[in-house]
Design an enzyme around this catalytic site. Structure first.
Site, PDB file in Angstrom:
ATOM      1  CB  SER A  41      -0.930  -0.058   1.220  1.00  0.00           C
ATOM      2  OG  SER A  41      -1.798   1.039   1.214  1.00  0.00           O
ATOM      3  CE1 TYR A  80       0.149   4.563  -5.832  1.00  0.00           C
ATOM      4  CE2 TYR A  80       0.534   6.359  -4.286  1.00  0.00           C
ATOM      5  CZ  TYR A  80       0.844   5.094  -4.762  1.00  0.00           C
ATOM      6  OH  TYR A  80       1.841   4.369  -4.163  1.00  0.00           O
TER       7      TYR A  80
HETATM    8  P1  NDP Z   1       8.656   1.179  -9.475  1.00  0.00           P
HETATM    9  O1  NDP Z   1       8.066   2.073 -10.516  1.00  0.00           O
HETATM   10  O2  NDP Z   1      10.120   1.192  -9.285  1.00  0.00           O
HETATM   11  O3  NDP Z   1       8.173  -0.322  -9.715  1.00  0.00           O
HETATM   12  C1  NDP Z   1       6.841  -0.612 -10.023  1.00  0.00           C
HETATM   13  C2  NDP Z   1       6.740  -2.028 -10.502  1.00  0.00           C
HETATM   14  O4  NDP Z   1       5.368  -2.290 -10.826  1.00  0.00           O
HETATM   15  C3  NDP Z   1       7.563  -2.268 -11.740  1.00  0.00           C
HETATM   16  O5  NDP Z   1       8.146  -3.542 -11.701  1.00  0.00           O
HETATM   17  C4  NDP Z   1       6.531  -2.189 -12.852  1.00  0.00           C
HETATM   18  O6  NDP Z   1       6.892  -3.025 -13.932  1.00  0.00           O
HETATM   19  C5  NDP Z   1       5.306  -2.777 -12.155  1.00  0.00           C
HETATM   20  N1  NDP Z   1       4.072  -2.368 -12.828  1.00  0.00           N
HETATM   21  C6  NDP Z   1       3.526  -1.138 -12.887  1.00  0.00           C
HETATM   22  N2  NDP Z   1       2.416  -1.176 -13.649  1.00  0.00           N
HETATM   23  C7  NDP Z   1       2.283  -2.461 -14.085  1.00  0.00           C
HETATM   24  C8  NDP Z   1       1.360  -3.129 -14.913  1.00  0.00           C
HETATM   25  N3  NDP Z   1       0.312  -2.499 -15.458  1.00  0.00           N
HETATM   26  N4  NDP Z   1       1.533  -4.444 -15.145  1.00  0.00           N
HETATM   27  C9  NDP Z   1       2.592  -5.106 -14.608  1.00  0.00           C
HETATM   28  N5  NDP Z   1       3.497  -4.535 -13.818  1.00  0.00           N
HETATM   29  C10 NDP Z   1       3.338  -3.222 -13.560  1.00  0.00           C
HETATM   30  O7  NDP Z   1       7.916   1.592  -8.124  1.00  0.00           O
HETATM   31  P2  NDP Z   1       8.014   1.035  -6.628  1.00  0.00           P
HETATM   32  O8  NDP Z   1       8.917  -0.116  -6.536  1.00  0.00           O
HETATM   33  O9  NDP Z   1       8.244   2.194  -5.782  1.00  0.00           O
HETATM   34  O10 NDP Z   1       6.501   0.564  -6.416  1.00  0.00           O
HETATM   35  C11 NDP Z   1       6.149  -0.681  -5.847  1.00  0.00           C
HETATM   36  C12 NDP Z   1       4.918  -0.511  -4.989  1.00  0.00           C
HETATM   37  O11 NDP Z   1       5.235   0.346  -3.892  1.00  0.00           O
HETATM   38  C13 NDP Z   1       3.734   0.122  -5.702  1.00  0.00           C
HETATM   39  O12 NDP Z   1       2.555  -0.545  -5.331  1.00  0.00           O
HETATM   40  C14 NDP Z   1       3.728   1.539  -5.159  1.00  0.00           C
HETATM   41  O13 NDP Z   1       2.441   2.099  -5.192  1.00  0.00           O
HETATM   42  C15 NDP Z   1       4.227   1.314  -3.751  1.00  0.00           C
HETATM   43  N6  NDP Z   1       4.780   2.483  -3.087  1.00  0.00           N
HETATM   44  C16 NDP Z   1       5.917   3.116  -3.565  1.00  0.00           C
HETATM   45  C17 NDP Z   1       6.417   4.233  -2.918  1.00  0.00           C
HETATM   46  C18 NDP Z   1       7.638   4.955  -3.370  1.00  0.00           C
HETATM   47  O14 NDP Z   1       7.895   6.080  -2.884  1.00  0.00           O
HETATM   48  N7  NDP Z   1       8.430   4.405  -4.261  1.00  0.00           N
HETATM   49  C19 NDP Z   1       5.758   4.767  -1.722  1.00  0.00           C
HETATM   50  C20 NDP Z   1       4.606   4.022  -1.286  1.00  0.00           C
HETATM   51  C21 NDP Z   1       4.147   2.930  -1.962  1.00  0.00           C
HETATM   52  P3  NDP Z   1       6.852  -2.645 -15.487  1.00  0.00           P
HETATM   53  O15 NDP Z   1       7.055  -1.179 -15.612  1.00  0.00           O
HETATM   54  O16 NDP Z   1       7.956  -3.488 -16.056  1.00  0.00           O
HETATM   55  O17 NDP Z   1       5.519  -3.112 -15.943  1.00  0.00           O
END
Ligand code: NDP
Length: 280
Positions: free
Chosen positions: A147, A162
């Site tokens: 989350s 979001y």
């Molecule tokens: P990144 O953008 O680094 O990674 C996101 C990942 O989700 C990637 O592997 C991307 O893969 C995948 N993804 C996104 N959309 C899709 C899709 N439609 N289908 C398949 N894969 C998808 O972000 P984070 O690692 O930071 O995010 C991970 C989680 O942490 C998320 O749920 C985010 O909301 C949450 N979060 C992040 C924070 C932050 O500050 N970074 C803070 C709070 C929560 P690809 O692009 O290859 O499809």
């Protein structure tokens, strides 16, 4: 014996950031992992990192695709079962703040943005949970949802859909936890604060250099992050691993662990505390 020996985990969104770090951590501690995302190059990078950690190639299953597509969800379940024979852990990590096509913020964001944001951050989690359920019931497994502190209670005007999607996800975590507890499936979630990943590239359209500068700046402002630095993906992966590890967190059901370096404990008034005294 390694913590996740004989365990099989699906980690969505493992081509980057938190999901990538989680896949590397679980695999390096013995788990067989299914890694997935849309970007095949970055998924290849995840695979390389896991192999570099000394994990045999046979412990890695790679699925390229969009997690909002039912066909991709089915392939994730099917290939994991074919390759590893069971599913013990589902980490619903894929997520993003989808930028509004017209660049709008707040209540003016389009309904199309709303649908896309909910499809990814809520609906795909619900669908993956439904599909994994019978297999997790057999293995007495764990679900960890990712989350965000964006879920509230602070308002989030820049990306409202979001944050309301993550608030919905928190309630889904609680509901699913109670619904699935009789089947001995545990459901919990982690709510990170700012984590230096690709998130700001997707959500705010920043290039890598600007994204790094933003995370460095945030981390240097104690009223933003009292811990004094912006989390790296590994900081969050460790919390996910704790919730995915039944030995460590067996009695935790339907909870959200906030891992934000103290960000959500600061109110605007606190940040200006000493200056307020000087002002009177
Ligand atoms: P990144 O953008 O680094 O990674 C996101 C990942 O989700 C990637 O592997 C991307 O893969 C995948 N993804 C996104 N959309 C899709 C899709 N439609 N289908 C398949 N894969 C998808 O972000 P984070 O690692 O930071 O995010 C991970 C989680 O942490 C998320 O749920 C985010 O909301 C949450 N979060 C992040 C924070 C932050 O500050 N970074 C803070 C709070 C929560 P690809 O692009 O290859 O499809």
């Amino acid at each position: 014996m390694a913590r996740f020996n004989d365990k099989v985990a699906i980690i969505t969104g493992s081509s980057n950031g938190i999901g990538q770090a989680t896949a590397v951590l679980l695999a390096s501690e013995g788990a067989k992992v299914t890694i997935t995302g849309r970007n095949s190059d970055r998924l290849g990078e995840t695979k390389k990192l896991i192999l570099n950690a000394g994990v045999p190639e046979g412990n890695i299953n790679v699925v390229i695709g969009d997690i909002t597509q039912e066909s991709v969800q089915e392939v994730l379940i099917k290939t994991t079962l074919e390759k590893f024979g069971k599913i013990d852990i589902l980490v619903n990590n894929a997520g993003a703040g989808i930028p509004d096509a017209q660049g709008k913020s707040g209540v003016n964001q389009s309904i199309d943005t709303y649908h896309k944001t909910f499809e990814l951050n809520v609906q795909s989690v619900i669908e993956m949970t439904q599909k994994a359920r019978p297999h997790l019931a057999k293995s007495h497994g764990e679900i960890v949802n990712i989350s965000s502190i964006g879920a509230g209670p602070a308002a989030q005007v820049a990306n409202p859909y979001y944050s309301i999607a993550k608030a919905a996800l928190d309630q889904y975590t609680r509901t699913a936890a109670i619904d699935l507890a009789p089947e001995d499936i545990r459901v919990n979630s982690v709510s990170p604060g700012a984590v230096a990943t690709g998130f700001s590239t997707v959500c705010r359209g920043l290039d890598e250099q600007k994204s790094k500068a933003m995370y460095d700046y945030l981390g240097s402002q104690r009223e933003c992050i009292p811990r004094g630095y912006c989390a790296g993906p590994e900081d969050i992966a460790k919390v996910i691993a704790f919730l995915a590890d039944r030995n460590a967190s067996n009695y935790i059901i339907g909870q959200t662990i906030v891992a934000d370096g103290g960000t959500s404990l600061i109110l605007g008034a606190h940040a200006h505390g000493s200056r307020m005294i000087e002002a009177i």
